[in-house]
Write an enzyme that holds these catalytic residues in place. Structure first.
Site, PDB file in Angstrom:
ATOM      1  N   ALA A  30       6.114  43.888  64.187  1.00 29.52           N
ATOM      2  CA  ALA A  30       5.123  43.592  63.154  1.00 29.52           C
ATOM      3  C   ALA A  30       5.058  42.104  62.881  1.00 29.52           C
ATOM      4  O   ALA A  30       6.019  41.369  63.119  1.00 29.52           O
ATOM      5  CB  ALA A  30       5.468  44.344  61.868  1.00 29.52           C
ATOM      6  N   ASP A  31       3.912  41.663  62.379  1.00 32.55           N
ATOM      7  CA  ASP A  31       3.753  40.289  61.925  1.00 32.55           C
ATOM      8  C   ASP A  31       2.802  40.306  60.735  1.00 32.55           C
ATOM      9  O   ASP A  31       1.806  41.032  60.740  1.00 32.55           O
ATOM     10  CB  ASP A  31       3.190  39.399  63.038  1.00 32.55           C
ATOM     11  CG  ASP A  31       3.187  37.945  62.616  1.00 32.55           C
ATOM     12  OD1 ASP A  31       4.282  37.361  62.502  1.00 32.55           O
ATOM     13  OD2 ASP A  31       2.088  37.395  62.361  1.00 32.55           O
ATOM     14  N   THR A  32       3.126  39.500  59.733  1.00 28.98           N
ATOM     15  CA  THR A  32       2.314  39.444  58.523  1.00 28.98           C
ATOM     16  C   THR A  32       1.753  38.043  58.346  1.00 28.98           C
ATOM     17  O   THR A  32       2.478  37.056  58.490  1.00 28.98           O
ATOM     18  CB  THR A  32       3.162  39.820  57.290  1.00 28.98           C
ATOM     19  OG1 THR A  32       3.682  41.146  57.482  1.00 28.98           O
ATOM     20  CG2 THR A  32       2.327  39.795  56.017  1.00 28.98           C
ATOM     21  N   GLY A  76      -0.005  43.089  61.138  1.00 27.36           N
ATOM     22  CA  GLY A  76      -0.280  43.720  62.421  1.00 27.36           C
ATOM     23  C   GLY A  76       0.967  44.463  62.867  1.00 27.36           C
ATOM     24  O   GLY A  76       2.076  43.947  62.746  1.00 27.36           O
TER      25      GLY A  76
END
Length: 193
Positions: free
Chosen positions: A75-77, A112
């Site tokens: 995940a990436d924020t 994401g």
């Protein structure tokens, strides 16, 4: 979970905590990756692109694992104000500036997520709108100096002091702002297990 190993490709203590709260057994494996993205990429696609790179890097590093039965969660924020992506602050002055820009405004938090199992991939982005009350320079300085939000996109964590006193409202998944839309992750995991 039927012998399936779930691997979290993140060192984020918040993502770890959220998966623990969801009572999902997992292990953490990380590999450093370049978090850049192609110029002109639509903003909502950026965190998915970075998450995919993280997941693929972990898969490559641990090639001896059984990828057909293991599920990698990456995940990436990002924080978006207007059309500008706001990353992690470089230093104290940058953190103060970021929070001053978020003060009294609406921004978006987009996480994401990419789930990898063998050749299967599930990728999605979850968006939450966040409105800050106007913040004083004293409040911003207090938060930055006490909480040191240098590892956080947008220079804040919703579950800390600034979220409690500074956030007027949110529309969307609260946990997405913490770093993982965990209810959707659990739902998507069900499709792979």
């Amino acid at each position: 979970m039927n012998g399936t190993r779930i691997i979290l490709a993140s060192q984020s203590p918040r993502r770890k905590q959220l998966l623990e709260w969801a009572e999902i057994p997992f292990e953490i494996m990380v590999q450093s990756t370049d978090e850049s993205f192609p110029p002109g990429m639509p903003v909502p696609e950026v965190p998915v692109h970075i998450a995919r790179e993280k997941g693929i890097a972990v898969r490559k590093k641990y090639e001896t694992l059984h990828h057909d039965t293991n599920i990698i969660i990456a995940a990436d924020t990002i924080v978006v104000l207007g059309n500008t992506i706001i990353g992690k602050p470089k230093d104290r002055a940058d953190a103060l500036d970021i929070l001053a820009r978020l003060s009294g405004n609406k921004h978006q938090v987009i996480t994401g997520v990419v789930l990898l199992k063998g050749e299967q991939e599930i990728a999605f982005a979850d968006t939450t709108d966040v409105w800050f009350h106007p913040l004083t320079a004293e409040q911003i300085a207090f938060y930055v100096d006490k909480y040191q939000p240098y590892d956080k996109a947008g220079a804040y964590a919703i579950q800390e002091w600034i979220g409690v006193v500074g956030i007027k409202s949110i529309q969307g998944d609260f946990y997405n702002v913490m770093g993982l839309p965990v209810s959707r992750v659990v739902s998507e995991l069900g499709r792979l297990i």
